[in-house]
Design a protein around this motif. Sequence first.
Motif, PDB file in Angstrom:
ATOM      1  N   ASN A 165       0.814  -1.213   0.000  1.00 38.60           N
ATOM      2  CA  ASN A 165       0.000   0.000   0.000  1.00 38.60           C
ATOM      3  C   ASN A 165       0.849   1.265   0.000  1.00 38.60           C
ATOM      4  O   ASN A 165       0.533   2.238  -0.698  1.00 38.60           O
ATOM      5  CB  ASN A 165      -0.933  -0.017   1.212  1.00 38.60           C
ATOM      6  N   GLY A 169       0.835   4.170  -2.921  1.00 38.61           N
ATOM      7  CA  GLY A 169       0.612   5.599  -2.727  1.00 38.61           C
ATOM      8  C   GLY A 169       1.756   6.435  -3.270  1.00 38.61           C
ATOM      9  O   GLY A 169       1.549   7.486  -3.898  1.00 38.61           O
ATOM     10  N   ARG A 199      -1.298   3.921   2.831  1.00 41.38           N
ATOM     11  CA  ARG A 199      -1.512   4.732   1.623  1.00 41.38           C
ATOM     12  C   ARG A 199      -1.321   6.207   1.920  1.00 41.38           C
ATOM     13  O   ARG A 199      -0.765   6.944   1.087  1.00 41.38           O
ATOM     14  CB  ARG A 199      -2.910   4.455   1.054  1.00 41.38           C
TER      15      ARG A 199
END
Length: 341
Positions: A165, A169, A199
Motif C-alpha cells: 500500500n 501511494g 496509503r
Amino acid sequence: MTDTPSREVTISVIAAEAGVSAPTVSRVLNGRGDVAPATRERIESLIRAHGYRRRGGRSRERIGLLDLVFNDLDSPWAVEILRGVEDAAHTVGTGIVVSAIHRRAGSTRRWLENVRSRSSDGAILVTTDLDPALKAELRELHVPAVVVDPVGIPDLDTPTIGATNWAGGLSAIGHLTALGHRRIAFVAGRPELWCSRARLDGYRAGLETAGLAVDDDLVVPGEFDYESGFRAGEHLMGLADPPTAVFAASDQMALGVYEALRRGGLRVPADVSVIGFDDLPEAHWASPPLTTVRQPLADMGRLAVRTVHRIVRGEAIESPRVELATELVVRDSTAPPPGEG
C-alpha cells in the motif's frame, strides 16, 4: 492407546495442544533438528498419546470446508477477493462458507458458534481485527486462520496477506508530480485500517520526494465508498485554493470524486486529475477510464487459500507476513494541470 490414529486428530490439533505452530509439528515428524529439545519432547509425547501417524508417510491433510469472513460484502472490492478464494478452493476441492459480520454486537460470537457446529477446517478473515480472544477461540477449535488486509499492525503469530500500500501511494503521487501537479489532495480511507495509514504515508512520502509540503487542508477523510468520495470532492473543490489533482484511497471514492467534479462543472482530467486505488472493473469502464493503483485482490484471496492448506498439512509457510506488489495503471483520468503540458 492404539497405533491407529483417530480420524479427528490432525497436525493442527497436536500443534494447538503443544502450544506451537503446525510447521513445528511437521518438522518434528520429518526428523529435522531445528526444534528445541523440550519442545520436541512435548510434541513427540502428544504424537504418541494420540497415536498419530502420517498417512502414506506424509503429513498431508485435506481441507473439506473453509470459512471466509468479511466485515461487509457490499463492495466490488470484497467480490474480487471472494473470486480469488473461490477459484483456489475449487481447484483443490474445498468448500467455502461466506459470512459477513457487519461489525454488529454479537455477530462474531454467532460466527464462532457456527464454525464450531460445522467443523470448519480453516478460516480466512478479511479486514478483520484478530484480537487475542478470537485467536484463542479459533486455536481451541483447532481452526488455523489467515488474515487478508489486516486491520492493525500485523501479528506475526498469525499469517497475514496484504499489498504494498505504501509503495502504491508513492507511485500515484510520483505520477502526478511528474505531470507537473503541485496541489495534490488525498481522500483517505478509515484511519483504523492498516492499509489506509500505509496509503496516506505513501502520499506524504511522494510529496516530500518531490520537495512539496504536506497541506493538511488537502487531506480529507473517507470511508472507502462512493458517497464519502463524493462528499470529499465537493469539499475540496470548495476550497479557496482547490487542488489540481486528487488521489483517492479506493476506486469507489475516486468515482465519487468524479461525480462531484461533474456536478461542479469541472472536467476530468482537463480541470482536475484523479487517481484511484484497487483497479476494480469499474475503473476500466469509467468515463474517462480511471488511472489507478492495481491491488492484486483476487491473487490475495488465492494465496490465502494456499496458505491455510499449507498450515493444515504441516508445511512451513514462506513468511508470516506477505505483501503482494501493487502497480500503477495509467489510463485517461490524469494529465498535466491546466495551463501546462
